[in-house]
Design an enzyme around this catalytic site. Structure first.
Site, PDB file in Angstrom:
ATOM      1  N   SER A 105      41.058  35.111  45.544  1.00 13.32           N
ATOM      2  CA  SER A 105      40.912  36.552  45.304  1.00 13.32           C
ATOM      3  C   SER A 105      40.735  37.328  46.605  1.00 13.32           C
ATOM      4  O   SER A 105      40.141  36.838  47.568  1.00 13.32           O
ATOM      5  CB  SER A 105      39.683  36.764  44.421  1.00 13.32           C
ATOM      6  OG  SER A 105      39.245  38.100  44.486  1.00 13.32           O
ATOM      7  N   TYR A 109      44.448  42.711  45.964  1.00 11.22           N
ATOM      8  CA  TYR A 109      44.078  44.055  45.508  1.00 11.22           C
ATOM      9  C   TYR A 109      44.368  44.930  46.717  1.00 11.22           C
ATOM     10  O   TYR A 109      43.627  44.892  47.724  1.00 11.22           O
ATOM     11  CB  TYR A 109      42.590  44.137  45.181  1.00 11.22           C
ATOM     12  CG  TYR A 109      42.163  43.491  43.883  1.00 11.22           C
ATOM     13  CD1 TYR A 109      42.858  43.714  42.697  1.00 11.22           C
ATOM     14  CD2 TYR A 109      41.019  42.700  43.832  1.00 11.22           C
ATOM     15  CE1 TYR A 109      42.437  43.141  41.504  1.00 11.22           C
ATOM     16  CE2 TYR A 109      40.592  42.132  42.637  1.00 11.22           C
ATOM     17  CZ  TYR A 109      41.305  42.359  41.476  1.00 11.22           C
ATOM     18  OH  TYR A 109      40.879  41.801  40.304  1.00 11.22           O
ATOM     19  N   THR A 168      47.915  41.839  41.741  1.00 14.01           N
ATOM     20  CA  THR A 168      47.308  42.061  40.417  1.00 14.01           C
ATOM     21  C   THR A 168      47.490  43.518  40.022  1.00 14.01           C
ATOM     22  O   THR A 168      47.112  44.422  40.774  1.00 14.01           O
ATOM     23  CB  THR A 168      45.814  41.685  40.450  1.00 14.01           C
ATOM     24  OG1 THR A 168      45.719  40.290  40.757  1.00 14.01           O
ATOM     25  CG2 THR A 168      45.143  41.939  39.111  1.00 14.01           C
ATOM     26  N   LYS A 201      50.787  39.702  38.778  1.00 12.19           N
ATOM     27  CA  LYS A 201      49.797  39.180  37.819  1.00 12.19           C
ATOM     28  C   LYS A 201      49.293  40.307  36.920  1.00 12.19           C
ATOM     29  O   LYS A 201      48.864  41.349  37.420  1.00 12.19           O
ATOM     30  CB  LYS A 201      48.614  38.568  38.580  1.00 12.19           C
ATOM     31  CG  LYS A 201      47.458  38.100  37.698  1.00 12.19           C
ATOM     32  CD  LYS A 201      46.441  37.342  38.536  1.00 12.19           C
ATOM     33  CE  LYS A 201      45.284  36.783  37.715  1.00 12.19           C
ATOM     34  NZ  LYS A 201      44.225  37.746  37.440  1.00 12.19           N
ATOM     35  N   HIS A 216      43.615  39.532  32.541  1.00 13.02           N
ATOM     36  CA  HIS A 216      42.432  39.476  33.396  1.00 13.02           C
ATOM     37  C   HIS A 216      41.250  38.850  32.643  1.00 13.02           C
ATOM     38  O   HIS A 216      40.091  39.211  32.853  1.00 13.02           O
ATOM     39  CB  HIS A 216      42.072  40.889  33.871  1.00 13.02           C
ATOM     40  CG  HIS A 216      41.575  40.972  35.287  1.00 13.02           C
ATOM     41  ND1 HIS A 216      42.325  41.452  36.313  1.00 13.02           N
ATOM     42  CD2 HIS A 216      40.389  40.637  35.845  1.00 13.02           C
ATOM     43  CE1 HIS A 216      41.620  41.437  37.438  1.00 13.02           C
ATOM     44  NE2 HIS A 216      40.435  40.924  37.169  1.00 13.02           N
TER      45      HIS A 216
HETATM   46  C1  LIG Z   1      34.187  36.940  37.223  1.00 10.49           C
HETATM   47  C2  LIG Z   1      35.669  37.150  37.298  1.00 10.49           C
HETATM   48  C3  LIG Z   1      36.211  37.650  38.463  1.00 10.49           C
HETATM   49  C4  LIG Z   1      37.593  37.827  38.558  1.00 10.49           C
HETATM   50  N1  LIG Z   1      38.129  38.271  39.737  1.00 10.49           N
HETATM   51  C5  LIG Z   1      39.456  38.431  39.841  1.00 10.49           C
HETATM   52  C6  LIG Z   1      40.032  38.843  41.067  1.00 10.49           C
HETATM   53  O1  LIG Z   1      39.337  39.045  42.049  1.00 10.49           O
HETATM   54  N2  LIG Z   1      41.377  38.991  41.104  1.00 10.49           N
HETATM   55  C7  LIG Z   1      42.181  38.782  40.014  1.00 10.49           C
HETATM   56  O2  LIG Z   1      43.405  38.941  40.086  1.00 10.49           O
HETATM   57  N3  LIG Z   1      41.655  38.362  38.851  1.00 10.49           N
HETATM   58  C8  LIG Z   1      40.327  38.169  38.736  1.00 10.49           C
HETATM   59  N4  LIG Z   1      39.807  37.726  37.568  1.00 10.49           N
HETATM   60  C9  LIG Z   1      40.703  37.394  36.458  1.00 10.49           C
HETATM   61  C10 LIG Z   1      41.170  35.936  36.577  1.00 10.49           C
HETATM   62  O3  LIG Z   1      42.069  35.763  37.639  1.00 10.49           O
HETATM   63  C11 LIG Z   1      41.877  35.473  35.289  1.00 10.49           C
HETATM   64  O4  LIG Z   1      42.886  36.370  34.956  1.00 10.49           O
HETATM   65  C12 LIG Z   1      40.918  35.298  34.132  1.00 10.49           C
HETATM   66  O5  LIG Z   1      39.656  34.831  34.552  1.00 10.49           O
HETATM   67  C13 LIG Z   1      41.493  34.308  33.130  1.00 10.49           C
HETATM   68  O6  LIG Z   1      40.746  34.298  31.967  1.00 10.49           O
HETATM   69  P1  LIG Z   1      39.640  33.212  31.596  1.00 10.49           P
HETATM   70  O7  LIG Z   1      38.454  33.526  32.453  1.00 10.49           O
HETATM   71  O8  LIG Z   1      39.414  33.492  30.160  1.00 10.49           O
HETATM   72  O9  LIG Z   1      40.202  31.841  31.853  1.00 10.49           O
HETATM   73  C14 LIG Z   1      38.427  37.528  37.452  1.00 10.49           C
HETATM   74  C15 LIG Z   1      37.865  37.010  36.285  1.00 10.49           C
HETATM   75  C16 LIG Z   1      36.503  36.810  36.202  1.00 10.49           C
HETATM   76  C17 LIG Z   1      35.942  36.214  34.945  1.00 10.49           C
END
Ligand SMILES: Cc1cc2nc3c(=O)[nH]c(=O)nc-3n(C[C@H](O)[C@H](O)[C@H](O)COP(=O)(O)O)c2cc1C
Length: 403
Positions: free
Chosen positions: A145, A168, A194, A273, A297
């Protein structure tokens, strides 16, 4: 309220955090006893969730667990897999199975990858380095990330090879340029833009968890948490950049033309994404995306109430093999991975479960989560009669028109 009722209420309040996330069968065994004391004891990924909850400060667990609004999309993601039951075949020799996949010319032992997930030192002191070491020992693709708590250079060193870099871009182009240049210099082969937070996200569960946290947040975080520049000031990827004008991690006026701008400064693979519809998949391909990640997400973007697996069922046929389609959001079991592949995914991302593992036992916890998902996926393949990932197709799914 009678004394007995009050006691029952108190008992249920105490037990609830530990029990949340347990399967119904495990819940029957009761509260704290059910918490595992070593990663090896985990039987499925859900064994880590109550432990993560018990170990983490409330606001950090709230940040991990939150969806948006009433968490409808978050719930839909997990529940959505039930809408795609499997048709399993018998009498197939699956003594040897091939779980490998290839994406952009690189072959991975398994389709399961680690999604980009920010601020991992909020969950364990090892943070992204623990995740990277686990990805290295288990040989998984890791996507880092932009808002990581460790720099891309250090993560690449711990991973032993460059990871994919999630972007981002912020609303300041010079900041985007600097982030992209850094990922490029670090040797990252793929940039993942994203696009699902452009409308903001109303994280109610997170907001409710913050007042429960009695600690002084300013001890670790930059003081101005209310301004985005305060949040990202903590993040090493923004070191040395002028972020005073940043008000958003995504440009609010971003449209498809933005891909062309990125193309000018990023010569390698570019993946988008957060795509959830066939129209946007078409547009992404038309604007030169090299790949797509179907994702909402993890239910943290829009309050659509629609599962990512249902979106995949719409997007993959529209893309029709022109570019790789990856998928995340709601993956909790090996059979979920199998279903996503059957619906046309080339690789499948796991999010919160590996952080439950990280929060519980650091690197070892992440490794165990990966081990469990791989084991379950192999069983799912054998049970379904699929000898290789290439064989996993829609014939393993119930065709609702015929059933
Ligand atoms: C705590 C947290 C932080 C996240 N941070 C980012 C991020 O910085 N960039 C991003 O593209 N997605 C982020 N995501 C989304 C994840 O990349 C992903 O799409 C998502 O966690 C998938 O779903 P799941 O947690 O149900 O497996 C984040 C998700 C969570 C739970």
């Amino acid at each position: 309220m009678s004394t007995l009722n009050r006691r029952r209420l108190l008992q249920s309040m105490i037990a609830a955090p530990a029990l949340a996330g347990l399967t119904p069968a495990l819940r029957a065994f009761g509260g704290e006893d059910a918490l595992i004391d070593s990663a090896a004891k985990a039987i499925d990924v859900f064994d880590f969730e109550p432990l993560a909850r018990a170990k983490l400060p409330p606001a950090h667990f709230g940040y991990l667990a939150t969806g948006v609004d009433g968490d409808a999309t978050l719930r839909a993601n997990e529940a959505g897999f039930a809408n795609h039951p499997l048709r399993v075949r018998r009498m197939v020799n699956t003594q040897t199975i091939d779980t490998r996949v290839s994406v952009f010319g690189t072959t991975w032992e398994t389709p399961i990858f680690l999604v980009p997930l920010g601020s991992q030192r909020a969950f364990h002191p090892d943070g992204e380095l623990g995740t990277a070491r686990a990805a290295r020992s288990k040989k998984h693709l890791q996507v880092l990330s932009t808002v990581s708590s460790t720099s891309v250079e250090d993560v690449n060193a711990a991973r032993g090879e460059p990871v994919w870099y999630q972007l981002y871009p912020t609303d300041q182009w010079p900041v985007a340029e600097a982030l992209v240049a850094r990922a490029r210099n670090a040797g990252c082969p793929v940039l993942v833009l994203t696009v699902d937070l452009q409308g903001g996200s109303n994280r109610v569960t997170l907001a409710r968890s913050i007042p429960r946290d009695s600690r002084d947040c300013t001890a670790c975080h930059a003081t101005s948490r209310t301004r985005l520049s305060g949040f990202i000031a903590d993040k090493p990827m923004f070191d040395g950049l002028d972020i005073s004008a940043v008000t958003d991690i995504t440009p609010p006026d971003m449209t498809w033309d933005y891909l062309a701008r990125l193309r000018d400064i990023w010569p390698r693979k570019l993946v988008i994404k957060g795509i959830v519809t066939r129209e946007d998949a078409e547009l992404a391909v038309a604007h030169g995306a090299d790949g797509i990640i179907v994702s909402n997400h993890g239910g943290r973007a829009e309050d659509s109430g629609r599962s990512a697996i249902d979106s995949l069922a719409e997007v993959a046929p529209a893309v029709n093999g022109r570019v790789p389609v990856l998928m995340d959001s709601g993956i909790r079991r090996g059979s979920d991975v199998f279903k996503a592949l059957a619906l046309g995914a080339d690789a499948v991302g796991v999010g919160r479960p590996y952080i439950w593992g990280l929060a519980s036992f650091g690197q070892e916890g992440v490794e165990r989560v990966l081990e469990i998902l791989r084991m379950e996926f192999s069983i799912a393949m054998r049970q379904a009669g699929a000898r290789s990932v290439a064989e996993i197709d829609a014939s393993f799914l119930v065709d609702h028109r015929r059933a």
